[in-house]
Design a protein around this motif. Structure first.
Motif, PDB file in Angstrom:
ATOM      1  N   PRO A 232       0.798  -1.236   0.000  1.00  0.00           N
ATOM      2  CA  PRO A 232       0.000   0.000   0.000  1.00  0.00           C
ATOM      3  C   PRO A 232       0.825   1.278   0.000  1.00  0.00           C
ATOM      4  O   PRO A 232       0.367   2.311  -0.464  1.00  0.00           O
ATOM      5  CB  PRO A 232      -0.827  -0.116   1.285  1.00  0.00           C
ATOM      6  N   PHE A 233       2.049   1.208   0.552  1.00  0.00           N
ATOM      7  CA  PHE A 233       2.918   2.387   0.623  1.00  0.00           C
ATOM      8  C   PHE A 233       4.273   2.073  -0.003  1.00  0.00           C
ATOM      9  O   PHE A 233       4.662   0.908  -0.103  1.00  0.00           O
ATOM     10  CB  PHE A 233       3.127   2.841   2.079  1.00  0.00           C
ATOM     11  N   VAL A 234       4.969   3.119  -0.423  1.00  0.00           N
ATOM     12  CA  VAL A 234       6.295   2.978  -1.031  1.00  0.00           C
ATOM     13  C   VAL A 234       7.306   3.754  -0.196  1.00  0.00           C
ATOM     14  O   VAL A 234       7.028   4.883   0.226  1.00  0.00           O
ATOM     15  CB  VAL A 234       6.300   3.497  -2.487  1.00  0.00           C
ATOM     16  N   GLU A 235       8.462   3.133   0.053  1.00  0.00           N
ATOM     17  CA  GLU A 235       9.542   3.836   0.751  1.00  0.00           C
ATOM     18  C   GLU A 235      10.252   4.749  -0.240  1.00  0.00           C
ATOM     19  O   GLU A 235      10.660   4.307  -1.319  1.00  0.00           O
ATOM     20  CB  GLU A 235      10.527   2.830   1.345  1.00  0.00           C
ATOM     21  N   TYR A 236      10.403   6.015   0.120  1.00  0.00           N
ATOM     22  CA  TYR A 236      10.971   7.007  -0.793  1.00  0.00           C
ATOM     23  C   TYR A 236      12.159   7.701  -0.135  1.00  0.00           C
ATOM     24  O   TYR A 236      12.032   8.240   0.958  1.00  0.00           O
ATOM     25  CB  TYR A 236       9.891   8.017  -1.176  1.00  0.00           C
ATOM     26  N   ILE A 237      13.296   7.664  -0.765  1.00  0.00           N
ATOM     27  CA  ILE A 237      14.558   8.297  -0.363  1.00  0.00           C
ATOM     28  C   ILE A 237      15.192   7.602   0.839  1.00  0.00           C
ATOM     29  O   ILE A 237      16.363   7.224   0.810  1.00  0.00           O
ATOM     30  CB  ILE A 237      14.405   9.811  -0.076  1.00  0.00           C
ATOM     31  N   VAL A 238      14.422   7.447   1.930  1.00  0.00           N
ATOM     32  CA  VAL A 238      14.961   6.787   3.126  1.00  0.00           C
ATOM     33  C   VAL A 238      14.138   5.534   3.397  1.00  0.00           C
ATOM     34  O   VAL A 238      12.957   5.456   3.040  1.00  0.00           O
ATOM     35  CB  VAL A 238      14.925   7.723   4.354  1.00  0.00           C
ATOM     36  N   PRO A 239      14.732   4.504   4.047  1.00  0.00           N
ATOM     37  CA  PRO A 239      14.027   3.235   4.271  1.00  0.00           C
ATOM     38  C   PRO A 239      13.053   3.295   5.448  1.00  0.00           C
ATOM     39  O   PRO A 239      13.063   4.225   6.250  1.00  0.00           O
ATOM     40  CB  PRO A 239      15.176   2.263   4.564  1.00  0.00           C
ATOM     41  N   GLY A 240      12.234   2.257   5.551  1.00  0.00           N
ATOM     42  CA  GLY A 240      11.353   2.097   6.690  1.00  0.00           C
ATOM     43  C   GLY A 240      10.116   2.971   6.639  1.00  0.00           C
ATOM     44  O   GLY A 240       9.758   3.546   5.606  1.00  0.00           O
ATOM     45  N   ASN A 241       9.451   3.070   7.809  1.00  0.00           N
ATOM     46  CA  ASN A 241       8.223   3.872   7.902  1.00  0.00           C
ATOM     47  C   ASN A 241       8.474   5.347   7.615  1.00  0.00           C
ATOM     48  O   ASN A 241       7.603   6.046   7.098  1.00  0.00           O
ATOM     49  CB  ASN A 241       7.609   3.712   9.294  1.00  0.00           C
ATOM     50  N   PHE A 477      11.559  19.756   1.034  1.00  0.00           N
ATOM     51  CA  PHE A 477      12.304  19.083   2.098  1.00  0.00           C
ATOM     52  C   PHE A 477      13.260  18.014   1.586  1.00  0.00           C
ATOM     53  O   PHE A 477      14.270  17.716   2.218  1.00  0.00           O
ATOM     54  CB  PHE A 477      11.339  18.474   3.124  1.00  0.00           C
ATOM     55  N   THR A 478      12.978  17.440   0.419  1.00  0.00           N
ATOM     56  CA  THR A 478      13.878  16.405  -0.108  1.00  0.00           C
ATOM     57  C   THR A 478      15.250  16.977  -0.457  1.00  0.00           C
ATOM     58  O   THR A 478      16.239  16.249  -0.459  1.00  0.00           O
ATOM     59  CB  THR A 478      13.258  15.743  -1.352  1.00  0.00           C
ATOM     60  N   ALA A 479      15.309  18.286  -0.730  1.00  0.00           N
ATOM     61  CA  ALA A 479      16.601  18.926  -1.023  1.00  0.00           C
ATOM     62  C   ALA A 479      17.488  18.963   0.217  1.00  0.00           C
ATOM     63  O   ALA A 479      18.720  19.026   0.101  1.00  0.00           O
ATOM     64  CB  ALA A 479      16.388  20.339  -1.554  1.00  0.00           C
ATOM     65  N   PHE A 480      16.877  18.909   1.406  1.00  0.00           N
ATOM     66  CA  PHE A 480      17.642  18.947   2.652  1.00  0.00           C
ATOM     67  C   PHE A 480      18.113  17.561   3.069  1.00  0.00           C
ATOM     68  O   PHE A 480      19.113  17.429   3.783  1.00  0.00           O
ATOM     69  CB  PHE A 480      16.794  19.563   3.770  1.00  0.00           C
ATOM     70  N   SER A 486      20.207  23.287  -6.459  1.00  0.00           N
ATOM     71  CA  SER A 486      19.280  23.478  -7.571  1.00  0.00           C
ATOM     72  C   SER A 486      17.860  23.111  -7.168  1.00  0.00           C
ATOM     73  O   SER A 486      16.899  23.836  -7.469  1.00  0.00           O
ATOM     74  CB  SER A 486      19.724  22.637  -8.774  1.00  0.00           C
ATOM     75  N   GLU A 487      17.703  21.973  -6.474  1.00  0.00           N
ATOM     76  CA  GLU A 487      16.376  21.554  -6.024  1.00  0.00           C
ATOM     77  C   GLU A 487      15.793  22.531  -5.014  1.00  0.00           C
ATOM     78  O   GLU A 487      14.589  22.794  -4.995  1.00  0.00           O
ATOM     79  CB  GLU A 487      16.446  20.155  -5.402  1.00  0.00           C
TER      80      GLU A 487
END
Length: 527
Positions: A232-241, A477-480, A486-487
């Motif tokens: 149901p969910f996808v891990e994005y950039i960092v692992p886990g919850n 926040f993903t830029a941090f 640039s992001e």
């Protein structure tokens, strides 16, 4: 039919005295005419016509909202957050839009003016807020017109890649600039047919998805298998919850961009017949119509297309990147991509049409508030603000930048400005509504007397404002997480531009926040 007045309020004199001379000179033309569509306005070509009905407003707003965001952008959103994460994101942002739409509806019914929320920010809160909000909103919709023109060319290339995108940019620019010179009722009718195609497509896809999920496709019964595998969910950039939450939060901006345009109901309030009756109806039907289209589409995409399907992450801008097409391919249906590409074309063209309309009416509002040259509010005998239409459409010519070698980077920055400007607009609408309710209490006007009352006030407005600000501040926040300059600037360029406009205007004109006692609730009030 309700009547409308533009007589000055008893509080208008101190406000005029406080207005800087430069702004008064820009707004001189407004003093000689009203914006209510009265006979005087129409005879000398100085006003907008009230030629829109409730359903015209609904279709203009839906036309500017339902477009590539849901037909194309939902694919990457599904891959980023997963089917449930993506669905929750669209429902959550929908609740924010519910707050904003009802705040806007209460003000637009009470005071129906063209480019409504720019005027409200100027009159109720701070002239500098109205100035900065109006100009960035105008620029964002004008830039979106350019983006839609490029999108139309890329979609046409699906059928013949040898044709230059520039051909279609030129053709569609002329067509939709001309459409916006039509009398407003004709424009509304034109938009009706465009939007009808999109609505029929969504309904058709829902029926198709139900059939495929029930076992009509080549893989048999699917049920909720895509919610189980890959999950149901996808891990994005960092692992886990934490990664799952990051995926959900990153999709909020995508969902917000998809919902942008619902507020166009307020932009058209100044051209609506009997707004006390038609604006509330348009507000309700537009919100629930857009919300229903988005949530149902995201739900059925999520159960027919696994979130780990590699086609979801394609950079294509034609039908091959649409999750609706991917669902058809997985089911073994081959003819659908061409049909969906045709629908995508109508979606983009409809959005382009609404872009010119909305940006031109915002420019009219700026001119009438003395924050843009007064000639932008001038209309022809059909009630069309031709100078505002030309200026807004001219920004669409930036689409040709995409044809140059270095123009792509500039174009991406324009896209980022357009993506976040909607959240800024929603914040300003909520702030204006809080001040509007404060002025009602001060002047002894009971909310029960309003033709349209926003529910759960002031809590619903505060809820919408809080989360709009939070998303604005955290959208990059993903830029941090993995620092990327640039992001960072891509995410916050709109906010930076808004602050520069606000502070620059305030320092130059020395404006102050409007005192509650000086808020003018009589000018352009519906009677």
């Amino acid at each position: 039919m309700a009547s409308y007045t533009s007589a000055p309020s008893v509080n208008a004199a101190p406000m005029a005295a406080a207005m800087p001379e430069t702004e008064k000179s820009l707004g001189t033309a407004l003093n000689d005419s009203s914006i209510d569509g009265s006979e005087k306005d129409l005879e000398d070509g100085q006003g907008l016509k009230r030629g829109l009905s409730s359903w015209h407003l609904q279709f203009i707003a839906i036309g500017g909202t339902v477009g590539t965001g849901v037909f194309l952008g939902s694919g990457k959103a599904l891959a980023t957050a997963g089917p449930v994460g993506c669905l929750i994101a669209f429902i959550f942002v929908g609740s924010i839009v519910y707050s904003v739409m009802h705040s806007l509806g209460e003000m637009a019914t009470f005071m129906p003016v063209a480019g409504s929320f720019t005027a409200y920010a100027t009159r109720f809160v701070d002239p500098s807020l109205g100035f900065s909000m109006g100009w960035i909103y105008w620029f964002s919709w004008s830039c979106t017109f350019a983006l839609e023109l490029v999108g139309s060319g890329l979609i046409m290339q699906y059928w013949d890649k040898s044709l230059s995108v520039g051909i279609f940019i030129a053709i569609f620019w002329v067509v939709f600039t001309a459409c916006n010179f039509l009398p407003i009722r004709w424009f509304g009718e034109f938009e009706f047919y465009f939007v009808s195609i999109k609505v029929v497509t969504v309904v058709g896809f829902i029926i198709f998805a139900i059939c495929i999920d029930a076992g009509a496709g080549q893989h048999g019964y699917l049920g909720f298998d895509a919610w189980v595998r890959p999950g149901p969910f996808v891990e994005y950039i960092v692992p886990g919850n934490t990664g799952k939450f990051v995926g959900f939060w990153s999709v909020l901006v995508t969902a917000g961009f998809s919902y942008q345009g619902t507020e166009l109901v307020g932009v058209g309030a100044g051209e609506t017949a009997d707004p006390a009756k038609n604006v509330p109806s348009a507000i309700r039907w537009t919100f629930w119509g857009v919300f229903g289209i988005f949530v149902s589409t995201i739900f059925f995409i999520g159960i027919t297309v696994p979130s780990d399907n590699p086609d979801l992450l394609k950079d294509a801008n034609d039908a091959s990147a649409s999750p609706l097409v991917i669902a058809a391919k997985l089911a073994g249906v081959r003819v659908l991509p061409h049909i969906i590409n045709g629908v995508l074309l109508t979606a983009v063209l409809s959005a382009a049409n609404s872009c010119v309309y909305s940006s031109s009416r915002i420019l009219v509002a700026l001119a009438e508030e003395g924050q843009a040259p007064a000639f932008f509010s001038k209309t022809n005998r059909f009630g069309t603000p031709f100078y505002a239409v030309l200026a807004s459409a001219a920004i669409g010519l930036l689409a040709f930048l995409n044809l140059s070698s270095g123009g792509g980077q500039v174009f991406n920055w324009l896209l980022n400005i357009a993506s976040i400007a909607g959240f800024i607009g929603w914040c300003c609408i909520s702030i204006s509504h809080l001040y509007f309710m404060k002025a009602l209490r001060f002047q002894g006007i009971p909310r029960e007397s309003l033709a349209f009352q926003a529910p759960m006030q002031p809590y619903l407005t505060i809820y919408g404002l809080f989360f709009c600000v939070l998303i604005l501040l955290t959208n990059g926040f993903t830029a941090f997480i993995h620092w990327n300059v640039s992001e960072f600037f891509a995410a916050y360029i709109s906010l930076i531009l808004f602050l520069v406009l606000y502070l620059g205007h305030k320092l130059f004109f020395r404006t102050k926040i409007v005192a509650v006692a000086d808020i003018d609730l009589e000018r352009d009030r519906a009677r």
